[in-house]
Design an enzyme around this catalytic site. Structure first.
Site, PDB file in Angstrom:
ATOM      1  CE1 TYR A   1      -4.049   1.446  -0.509  1.00  0.00           C
ATOM      2  CE2 TYR A   1      -3.562   2.751   1.440  1.00  0.00           C
ATOM      3  CZ  TYR A   1      -4.333   2.511   0.322  1.00  0.00           C
ATOM      4  OH  TYR A   1      -5.389   3.335   0.035  1.00  0.00           O
TER       5      TYR A   1
ATOM      6  NE  ARG B   1      -8.811  12.524  -2.682  1.00  0.00           N
ATOM      7  CZ  ARG B   1      -7.872  11.997  -1.908  1.00  0.00           C
ATOM      8  NH1 ARG B   1      -6.645  12.512  -1.890  1.00  0.00           N
ATOM      9  NH2 ARG B   1      -8.139  10.936  -1.160  1.00  0.00           N
TER      10      ARG B   1
ATOM     11  CE  LYS C   1      -7.882   2.290   2.705  1.00  0.00           C
ATOM     12  NZ  LYS C   1      -7.419   3.656   2.572  1.00  0.00           N
TER      13      LYS C   1
ATOM     14  CG  ASP D   1      -7.784   7.521  -3.149  1.00  0.00           C
ATOM     15  OD1 ASP D   1      -7.926   8.081  -2.051  1.00  0.00           O
ATOM     16  OD2 ASP D   1      -6.753   6.902  -3.455  1.00  0.00           O
TER      17      ASP D   1
ATOM     18  CG  ASP E   1     -10.177   8.756   0.616  1.00  0.00           C
ATOM     19  OD1 ASP E   1      -9.043   8.306   0.810  1.00  0.00           O
ATOM     20  OD2 ASP E   1     -10.882   8.421  -0.353  1.00  0.00           O
TER      21      ASP E   1
END
Length: 562
Positions: free
Chosen positions: A101, A154, A172, A244, A267
């Protein structure tokens, strides 16, 4: 091999087994299994244990000279033998988490199309919007319990990576399994391919996504709605984690669906939960309470404002009013301190903007009130960076903060390491080792005046695996704010520094399984109390957590037909 569990019965044999990463054992197939499943000659003669396989794999891993090559190597193991992959990661969690990650996954996302080798997860492209259910049906996983989904706009601090963002859901979910014990058979990474506005990708002949500018507006909203409905129809009990999405979409999507489906945005909510948990631990270590802190943020996007709102909620739970709590939190972005008379505040920023009347007595500040102005006038005890811009926590700012606060709490949380607001080494030297520091990316220990300081990584992996495990174990229908607050408090309870007065602010990664189970119990207990699942005793909940916790052990196989 786990002989205590019943064998798995497989309806196929031969090379197909070796091509199925969830069941492949490679050289660990027993002699009996090799005969019954027509595997003799397809693997070398020696029969190995999973530890012997992991030892060889680790030697190979160490032979690579850079982190991206190590990432690619681990992904190859994951795509051929998932049990071995997770045993290898479990044995070397601190060394390998930065590889699978952050920060390495960012580079893997940037080079996704160039390095593409094998399919994993689902790509749902906008031109196929009328066939979403058919695409979901094509998944190799049909008992899906956790989905991580992104649209790639993003990715970390790297911006629009198009379908290259798939590296994030894959990474993830790898942490859901390696940290939270979620069986990989129940996980599904998904990328929503809605085009890209990255000109480099649009012009790259090797880019594998839909070559089209990103859709937006009603088209985008309808596509997200169609996706959410299709997932809910096929897997009604699945936990969906949004990952994201761009600031303009992240909060609206969360607000639209959080009360309709079992979902959350890591996030915004996961980052907030781990930050609050770390703050609670830091406050305990400093001998104070969170509701007594004065907090300055650098970065007022959805992540920063999500953390701020979670802090306000925790302060209120500690006995002060919402209005008072908001006066103790200052948000600074590129235009300076957020004030209520600013014309272009985003909806999620408005409640966090300071009233102009609150700064009437401030002195020596510029037209756009800077972070230094805030530090000099509010004398914050906590400084949190989520700006994505390196070096903004200057020596002048840190020393000014330390001049009025003996043990400042400083969290430069931006990822990756190249975008951190200040390095732990600088912060600790500027404060003579007195600052309580946590970062968003991994950093080596720092030595100041002969004393070594371990740097806590305020990593969402301390939170979201436990939340996922708690949701699965309890059967919660939603992820409530109270469940997230419970996860923060549970994390703080695991802090070595808060418990013993020494050691790191957050637990070591080697203790992540115990931490995730502790968080899962706290989350599940709140779900039961709020009526978000069926009633169950604490004992039953604990048993469910243990029963849902998967370990990377090979199972015995039996053949159902010949």
């Amino acid at each position: 091999m786990d002989d205590n569990k019943r064998p798995l019965y497989l309806p196929f044999a031969g090379p197909a087994i070796l091509e199925a990463p969830l069941i492949n054992k490679g050289s660990a197939f027993s002699e009996e299994e090799r005969i019954f499943f027509n595997l003799e000659g397809l693997v070398p003669y020696a029969i190995e244990t999973i530890e012997e396989q992991a030892s060889r794999a680790y030697d190979q891993f160490r032979s690579f000279n850079n982190d991206l090559d190590k990432h690619i190597y681990l992904r190859n193991i994951q795509d051929t033998n998932e049990t071995l992959f997770y045993r290898l990661v479990q044995n070397n969690i601190s060394e390998m988490m930065p590889i699978i990650y952050t920060p390495t996954v960012g580079l893997a996302c940037e080079r996704f199309s160039k390095n593409y080798r094998r399919n994993r997860g689902l790509f749902i492209s906008y031109p196929n919007k009328d066939r979403i259910d058919d695409i979901l049906n094509n998944s190799t996983r049909q008992k899906v319990k956790i989905i991580v989904v992104t649209d790639g706009e993003r990715i970390l601090g790297l911006g629009d990576q198009g379908i290259g963002g798939m590296g994030i859901p894959i990474g993830k979910l790898s942490l859901y399994t390696s940290c939270g014990g979620i069986s990989p058979a129940y996980t599904l990474p998904i990328t929503l391919d809605v085009g890209t506005d990255n000109p480099q990708l649009l012009e790259d002949p090797m880019y594998m996504g839909w070559r089209h500018p990103r859709i937006g507006g009603e088209e985008y909203a309808e596509f997200i709605e169609a996706f959410m409905q299709a997932v809910h129809v096929r897997w009604p009990d699945t936990l969906i984690q949004f990952e994201d999405f761009a600031q303009k979409n992240a909060m609206p999507i969360l607000e639209r669906y959080k009360d309709r489906y079992c979902c959350f945005n890591d996030d915004i909510q996961g980052t907030a939960a781990v930050a609050v948990g770390s703050l609670l631990a830091a406050c305990k270590a400093a001998g104070t309470e969170l509701n007594q802190q004065r907090i300055a943020f650098l970065g007022a996007g959805s992540a920063g404002c999500g953390i701020a709102e979670a802090i306000v909620a925790q302060m209120v739970s500690e006995g002060i009013s919402d209005e008072q709590a908001r006066t103790q939190v200052c948000m600074v972005d590129r235009w300076g301190l957020l004030l209520d008379n600013m014309p272009n505040l985003l909806p999620f920023q408005q409640k966090l903007a300071q009233k102009c009347t609150n700064i009437q007595n401030w002195s020596n500040f510029s037209d756009n009130i800077s972070l230094l102005d805030v530090v000099n006038n509010t004398k914050p005890t906590v400084l949190i960076g989520v700006s994505g811009v390196p070096g903004l926590f200057t020596e002048e700012i840190i020393r000014a903060m330390h001049s009025h606060c003996a043990r400042p709490i400083i969290f430069p949380l931006s990822n990756p390491t190249s975008r951190v607001e200040a390095t732990p080494k600088d912060i600790l030297h500027w404060t003579s080792g007195q600052a309580l520091v946590a970062t968003g990316s991994p950093f080596e220990p720092v030595v100041v005046d002969g004393e070594t300081y371990e740097i806590a990584q305020c990593n969402n992996s301390f939170i979201f695996p436990g939340i996922g495990l708690g949701v699965l174990a309890s059967g919660a229908r939603h992820v409530s704010d109270a469940m997230l607050m419970a996860s923060s408090r549970a994390l703080a309870e695991c802090s070595p520094l808060a418990i013993d007065g020494s050691g790191p602010l957050l637990p070591k990664l080697e203790d992540i399984h115990a931490v995730s189970k502790h968080i899962a119990f706290a989350v599940g207990k709140v779900a039961v109390e709020q009526g978000l699942t069926l009633p169950m005793s604490d004992e039953i909940l604990q048993q469910s957590i243990e029963g849902n916790f998967w370990s990377p052990e090979y199972r015995r196989y039996k053949r159902t037909s010949f």
